[in-house]
Write an enzyme that holds these catalytic residues in place. Structure first.
Site, PDB file in Angstrom:
ATOM      1  CB  SER A 152      77.993  10.963  59.875  1.00 43.80           C
ATOM      2  OG  SER A 152      77.329  10.129  60.802  1.00 43.80           O
ATOM      3  CD  GLU A 377      68.588   4.958  56.026  1.00 45.11           C
ATOM      4  OE1 GLU A 377      69.323   5.748  55.413  1.00 45.11           O
ATOM      5  OE2 GLU A 377      68.405   3.793  55.637  1.00 45.11           O
TER       6      GLU A 377
END
Length: 398
Positions: A152, A377
């Site tokens: 992240s 994603e």
């Protein structure tokens, strides 16, 4: 008895998989794209995907057929791409993921993560060299951002690109890369002297290698790999000249997240349809289990969340096509739709009982796949914080 003045105007009961008549909100072209891809999934993907999932293999033989349908980079204009609308692209993702998340992932990576950055940030020479071949399925791409130690927090990636005369020298590694093992080129993001830059790295370049990740319990009908760069020298002309910083990879992720928001509704719909038909035919205590209140409660919950997710996706597509889309809206849709699709898969599995864990039915396959979709994603937590920052004005990231 006097007939109600509204009775003559009441519509017939809608289709159980389209309780809000969303079909009426689509154009003829949008319905054609949806129905064409749905037919392809039914005829070419569904009969074989369970075997590929069990074997842990990707059905590469489908690539030319996917290309022939115009699905590779279908939302891009020119360079051999179909140039279809965002809604058409979303509907295609929905139908592909009703088949399997791995197939939709292949399409998303090829079009949104590999072709899009070349289209948006590449030189004209790079576009002419790669995009027509990628649209025809003659060249497969992958997207290198995530690393073993940075997921992240991608801005702190360790992969480096050092300028050396007319070349760049790449060192580092990328992790969890869809299509990596079969890719002819990788769009790789690395720390350069002037910030994060994107590079096109061709297979066969000395110092560039890949290794596939095995023993996966999710996305088994998809190729997931590591990319390794060991003093990998590439010409400076293979750098994407049109962007610097995290804006580049994040814009690509937004393209992919958009497709995921749509795609997850396809997986949810597939699970709901199977559970509904099973409940209507499964006899227990001398009646179909669809007649029991607890089963109906589960089916109603699935149907309701499916309608909400489809409407959310459609509005997202309309915003994208009109040029009014914002990344926060994409995060909201990705977070909601994947979360509810995973819950739908779990509820559907419970309706099928023991049969729900076998590959005779697609539910556990979808459920396992959605565990990956829930993470990639942008994890569910990250999208929560993106929306949270938007509504409070306070960042929880730092």
């Amino acid at each position: 008895m006097v007939e109600s003045p509204h009775a003559a105007h009441q519509a017939q009961m809608p289709v159980v998989t389209d309780l809000y008549n969303i079909d009426m909100m689509l154009s003829d072209e949008e319905r054609m794209v949806r129905d064409t891809v749905r037919k392809f999934v039914r005829e070419r993907i569904s009969p074989i995907i369970g075997e590929h999932f069990e074997a842990g293999t990707f059905p590469r033989q489908l690539i030319p057929e996917l290309a022939a349908l115009g699905l590779l980079g279908m939302h891009l204009d020119g360079y051999g791409c179909a140039g279809l609308s965002a809604v058409c692209y979303g509907l295609a993702c929905q139908e592909l993921e009703a088949g399997d998340s791995g197939i939709r992932s292949f399409i998303s990576v090829q079009g949104s993560l590999a072709m899009f950055p070349i289209f948006a940030f590449g030189s004209e020479e790079q576009k002419q060299l790669w995009l027509p071949r990628m649209a025809r399925g003659e060249a497969i791409g992958c997207f290198g951002l995530t690393e073993p130690d940075t997921g992240s927090d991608a801005a702190h990636m360790r992969t480096s690109a050092r300028r050396d005369g007319s070349s760049y020298i790449l060192n580092g590694s990328k992790m969890w890369i869809t299509n990596g093992g079969i890719a002819d080129l990788a769009v790789v993001w690395a720390q350069a002297e002037d910030g994060i830059r994107g590079f096109i790295v061709e297979r066969g370049t000395p110092g560039f290698s890949t290794s596939d990740i095995h023993r996966k319990l999710s996305l088994r009908a998809s190729i997931t790999s590591e990319l390794h760069f060991d003093d990998c020298r590439i010409p400076a002309t293979q750098m994407l000249p049109g962007v610097r910083g995290m804006r580049g990879p994040l814009s690509c992720l937004d393209e992919a997240r958009y497709g995921i928001a749509w795609g997850s509704t396809g997986a949810a719909r597939a699970c709901y349809e199977v559970a509904l038909e099973y409940a209507k035919s499964r006899i227990q205590f001398e009646r179909p289990i669809a007649g029991f209140q607890l089963v109906q409660q589960k089916l109603v919950g699935m149907a309701t969340e499916l309608v909400k997710a489809q409407l959310l996706s459609l509005q997202l597509g309309r915003l994208k096509d009109s040029g009014h889309i914002h990344p926060v809206q994409i995060s909201l849709a990705k977070r909601n739709n994947v979360r509810e699709a995973l819950h739908t898969a779990r509820e559907a599995r419970s309706i099928l009982g023991a049969n729900g864990i076998t590959l005779e039915y697609p539910i556990s396959r979808h459920m396992n796949n959605l565990e990956s979709v829930f993470t990639y994603e942008g994890t569910d937590d990250i999208h929560t914080l993106i929306v949270g920052q938007a509504i409070t004005g306070e960042s929880a990231f730092s």
